[in-house]
Design an enzyme around this catalytic site. Sequence first.
Site, mmCIF file in Angstrom:
data_model
loop_
_atom_site.group_PDB
_atom_site.id
_atom_site.type_symbol
_atom_site.label_atom_id
_atom_site.label_comp_id
_atom_site.label_asym_id
_atom_site.label_seq_id
_atom_site.Cartn_x
_atom_site.Cartn_y
_atom_site.Cartn_z
ATOM 1 N N CYS A 115 0.817 -1.225 0.000
ATOM 2 C CA CYS A 115 0.000 0.000 0.000
ATOM 3 C C CYS A 115 0.851 1.275 0.000
ATOM 4 C CB CYS A 115 -0.951 0.004 1.199
ATOM 5 S SG CYS A 115 -2.123 -1.359 1.160
ATOM 6 N N HIS A 252 -3.417 7.385 2.333
ATOM 7 C CA HIS A 252 -3.789 6.074 1.804
ATOM 8 C C HIS A 252 -5.205 5.755 2.282
ATOM 9 C CE1 HIS A 252 -3.954 1.939 0.844
ATOM 10 N NE2 HIS A 252 -3.739 1.498 2.074
ATOM 11 N N ASN A 282 -10.070 -0.158 -0.534
ATOM 12 C CA ASN A 282 -8.608 -0.063 -0.508
ATOM 13 C C ASN A 282 -8.051 -0.653 -1.808
ATOM 14 O OD1 ASN A 282 -5.886 -0.257 -0.036
ATOM 15 N ND2 ASN A 282 -6.072 -1.129 2.017
HETATM 16 N N1 ACO Z 1 -18.670 -8.402 8.568
HETATM 17 C C1 ACO Z 1 -19.255 -8.614 9.746
HETATM 18 N N2 ACO Z 1 -18.591 -8.895 10.859
HETATM 19 C C2 ACO Z 1 -17.250 -8.953 10.779
HETATM 20 C C3 ACO Z 1 -16.555 -8.745 9.579
HETATM 21 C C4 ACO Z 1 -17.316 -8.468 8.425
HETATM 22 N N3 ACO Z 1 -16.772 -8.242 7.248
HETATM 23 N N4 ACO Z 1 -15.226 -8.880 9.800
HETATM 24 C C5 ACO Z 1 -15.092 -9.147 11.118
HETATM 25 N N5 ACO Z 1 -16.310 -9.211 11.703
HETATM 26 C C6 ACO Z 1 -16.628 -9.467 13.097
HETATM 27 C C7 ACO Z 1 -15.542 -10.202 13.822
HETATM 28 O O1 ACO Z 1 -15.657 -11.589 13.631
HETATM 29 C C8 ACO Z 1 -15.823 -9.794 15.250
HETATM 30 O O2 ACO Z 1 -16.874 -10.555 15.748
HETATM 31 P P1 ACO Z 1 -16.918 -11.020 17.281
HETATM 32 O O3 ACO Z 1 -16.956 -9.742 18.080
HETATM 33 O O4 ACO Z 1 -18.156 -11.839 17.353
HETATM 34 O O5 ACO Z 1 -15.646 -11.796 17.487
HETATM 35 C C9 ACO Z 1 -16.307 -8.361 15.138
HETATM 36 O O6 ACO Z 1 -16.729 -8.202 13.758
HETATM 37 C C10 ACO Z 1 -15.241 -7.322 15.434
HETATM 38 O O7 ACO Z 1 -14.067 -7.658 14.714
HETATM 39 P P2 ACO Z 1 -12.765 -6.812 14.841
HETATM 40 O O8 ACO Z 1 -11.691 -7.451 14.030
HETATM 41 O O9 ACO Z 1 -12.496 -6.534 16.280
HETATM 42 O O10 ACO Z 1 -13.239 -5.465 14.151
HETATM 43 P P3 ACO Z 1 -12.474 -4.115 13.999
HETATM 44 O O11 ACO Z 1 -13.283 -3.022 14.568
HETATM 45 O O12 ACO Z 1 -11.040 -4.220 14.423
HETATM 46 O O13 ACO Z 1 -12.499 -3.913 12.436
HETATM 47 C C11 ACO Z 1 -11.118 -4.105 10.493
HETATM 48 C C12 ACO Z 1 -11.845 -4.840 11.570
HETATM 49 C C13 ACO Z 1 -12.103 -3.308 9.678
HETATM 50 C C14 ACO Z 1 -10.420 -5.129 9.598
HETATM 51 C C15 ACO Z 1 -10.092 -3.144 11.143
HETATM 52 O O14 ACO Z 1 -9.309 -3.821 12.091
HETATM 53 C C16 ACO Z 1 -9.174 -2.535 10.105
HETATM 54 O O15 ACO Z 1 -9.613 -1.829 9.222
HETATM 55 N N6 ACO Z 1 -7.875 -2.725 10.249
HETATM 56 C C17 ACO Z 1 -6.934 -2.191 9.294
HETATM 57 C C18 ACO Z 1 -6.778 -3.165 8.213
HETATM 58 C C19 ACO Z 1 -6.447 -2.574 6.900
HETATM 59 O O16 ACO Z 1 -6.790 -1.464 6.581
HETATM 60 N N7 ACO Z 1 -5.794 -3.363 6.085
HETATM 61 C C20 ACO Z 1 -5.524 -2.993 4.755
HETATM 62 C C21 ACO Z 1 -4.122 -3.219 4.372
HETATM 63 S S1 ACO Z 1 -2.999 -2.248 5.320
HETATM 64 C C22 ACO Z 1 -3.325 -0.723 5.010
HETATM 65 O O17 ACO Z 1 -3.806 -0.455 3.953
HETATM 66 C C23 ACO Z 1 -3.027 0.306 6.039
#
Ligand code: ACO
Length: 325
Positions: A115, A252, A282
């Site tokens: 990224c 980004h 993304n």
């Molecule tokens: N739909 C519904 N529920 C979901 C989904 C989904 N797509 N994905 C996860 N969940 C659930 C999980 O299972 C969890 O359930 P539980 O509470 O019953 O265990 C709940 O949602 C919360 O999950 P978390 O992982 O704690 O959610 P969080 O608020 O951290 O959000 C996310 C997850 C969106 C992936 C976040 O951590 C994020 O955006 N991180 C950055 C990742 C990123 O941007 N990566 C891209 C590449 S790197 C970059 O570009 C910077």
Amino acid sequence: MSKIRSVIRGVGSYLPEKVMTNDDLASFVDTSDEWIRKRTGISRRHIAAEGELTSDLGYHAAVRALGNAGIDASEVDLIIMATTTPDNTFPATATKLQSKLGLSGCAAFDIQAVCTGFIYALAQADNMLRLGQARTALVVGAEIYSRILDWEDRGTCVLFGDGAGAVVLRAEESNGAEHPRGVLSTTLGADGAYYDMLYVDGGPATTGTAGYVRMQGQDVFRQAVHRMSETVTKVLADQGLGLDDLDWLIPHQANLRIIEQVGRKLGIDRDRVVVTLQEHANTSAATIPLALTHGVERQLFKPGDVLGMTAMGGGFSWGAALIRW
Ligand code: ACO
């Protein structure tokens, strides 16, 4: 004193025709429009058509950037393509783009910094232009993430999309101007110790397959906020500038909550932060030139504005660029 600067002369972007909304996704993955919008800010993503290649997406963005610059493709003497999803393991997708543009002879190569790829590519082009190794560079970020997603992993597949963006960068004399236009400074960094937090579980030397994106979302989130705000502060300080001097943030586009936290840490107003991820999710190395093109099309930037671009991605890798518009 006259000095060579790399000036952005044109921008362009391209999104594939096919749109996949959050509701479309929810029809085959255990997720919902509400969850995706609330946790990420994403509403839809674009998906490349069967047979459409990363070099095709890059080509459309490049042609638009050249048109916006009013510069003929024949003047391009350097092509750098930032991509994690090349057409083939080799040759560089930049060489395929070169040939699609009807060019031959100039240097053309890919940069792989996930990224952060566009910032790495821009920094490399800026260095080469200032050293006199080229005069007109095409810097492209293009990705087809839909082909490296595990469509059964709701933790990753909802986050990404396909797209491309490009800039035409030209070496120009600053002619002693007090505040010359162009790239002011760049900073790049990486730390391979974070491999496990964001990677693809395949590759030519491991599985012989392209593999799928694997990620520990919350760790990535924290690091992204930290690195993206830190690097913007650094490129400003390198120029003797402070956060008050920053007119626009072009981050980004991974997650709206990451962008909002970076904006808060930098103390920049929300309406000075370019956000486009709701439209395309993304797109990795393509998000910054996509957001930049959006800003140019809406005439957000006025001459003299200071633009900060920043990204963090797999590796981890991170970086920022400061540009006077
Ligand atoms: N739909 C519904 N529920 C979901 C989904 C989904 N797509 N994905 C996860 N969940 C659930 C999980 O299972 C969890 O359930 P539980 O509470 O019953 O265990 C709940 O949602 C919360 O999950 P978390 O992982 O704690 O959610 P969080 O608020 O951290 O959000 C996310 C997850 C969106 C992936 C976040 O951590 C994020 O955006 N991180 C950055 C990742 C990123 O941007 N990566 C891209 C590449 S790197 C970059 O570009 C910077």
